[in-house]
Write an enzyme that holds these catalytic residues in place. Structure first.
Site: not given
Ligand code: GLU
Length: 317
Positions: A65, A68, A193, A245, A263
């Site tokens: 994430s 992002k 993604y 988060y 994560v």
């Molecule tokens: N690959 C994970 C997903 O898309 C990433 C989630 C994350 O790092 O929060 O669910």
């Protein structure tokens, strides 16, 4: 106030390692299953490109994430703030990052923000390019410029696993297609993604992303403005409100500068005008944040007095 040195970071890493026992390593990321949950590493880069580090800085991990903020940077650069935020919101969600219910119960025309999965998929859908390869290569090229690391690449095994196990993300994306929130090809948007999530890095690479943001989109080494500063301001504001988060509020209070986690246990931090911070601590809590890494970040902020709100006040005194 403490002085930033490698010894100072060494001490903090030793103090914070035991917190890794409070979390768990995500087992379904290939390679991550074999990672020792006690690992903890940190790299901090200042505005003179001076690097400080301690702990397990040679550990390789995928952005997950933390990517992002990279996707948001690309979309803002491609389309500008107004158009991007017609497709994604900018409000904190206060729920799990892959929540489905919020897509329907809030505003069906766009996901909450670019830091949750639905928002990041909608943002990835916007990145320009004639096909997924070209779009991904643009992202990689930009990241290589920012990190000064030309060997940066996607971890193929992680990508394949993300794709294979991505049903939750697929359901978010298809829901958004059904409401018209995403107009682009869904499978292509998801593919991009997954690829961006699977870019493999070290703490040095992500500290470089942090310091690039801290420097307002200006490359420290070349002096080139790669991304307009107003876009960086937007990304940092959203990191501050939604980057951790549903613990973003806690981190705004206890750390007080923009941060984004993944994560894999990574955290990218950016202290405007001062430092980029990269942390890896693979054991994460139920909210998705590194337990030892989060503790380390809080101690770094407190002991180096990095909370941006107190900096503003100190300057006034
Ligand atoms: N690959 C994970 C997903 O898309 C990433 C989630 C994350 O790092 O929060 O669910």
């Amino acid at each position: 106030m403490k002085k930033l040195t490698n010894e100072f970071l060494d001490e903090l890493v030793t103090e914070c390692k035991p917190y890794s026992r409070e979390g768990e390593v995500v087992k379904d990321i290939p390679g991550q299953d074999a990672v020792d949950q006690n690992k903890l590493g940190v790299c901090i880069i200042d505005m003179n490109d001076q690097v400080y580090s301690a702990g397990d800085t040679d550990l390789r991990f995928t952005l997950q994430s933390a990517s992002k903020i990279v996707s948001l940077m690309m979309a803002l650069d491609d389309f500008g703030k107004e158009e991007v935020f017609q497709n994604v919101g900018m409000e904190p969600m206060g729920d799990f990052y892959n929540s489905i219910s919020h897509l329907e119960s809030h505003d069906v025309s766009k996901p909450f923000n670019p830091m949750v999965n639905a928002g990041a998929i909608a943002v990835a859908a916007m990145i320009k390019g004639k096909d997924t390869d070209e779009r991904f290569n643009r992202v990689l090229k930009r990241l290589r410029q920012i990190t000064h690391n030309n060997s940066l690449k996607m971890n193929q095994e992680v990508y394949e696993s993300e794709k294979r196990k991505g049903d939750r993300n697929r359901s978010l994306a298809y829901f958004m297609k059904s409401t018209g929130a995403i107009a682009h090809d869904i499978e292509e948007s998801l593919d991009l993604y997954f690829r961006i999530n699977s870019i493999e890095v070290t703490t040095t690479d992500i500290a470089k992303i942090g310091v690039f943001f801290a420097n307002g989109g200006l490359c420290l080494r070349t002096g080139k403005q790669l991304i307009p500063m107003h876009h960086i301001n937007t990304i940092e504001a959203i990191m501050m409100t939604s980057g951790m988060y549903n613990e973003a509020g806690k981190y705004a209070v206890e750390v007080g500068f923009p941060v984004k986690s993944g994560v894999s246990g990574c955290i990218v931090g950016s202290v405007p005008g001062r430092y980029g911070i990269g942390i890896i601590g693979p054991a994460i809590n139920e909210k998705g944040n590194s337990t030892a890494g989060g503790e380390l970040l809080q101690r770094i902020s407190r002991q180096l007095e990095l909370n941006i709100f107190s900096v503003i006040r100190q300057q006034k005194d």
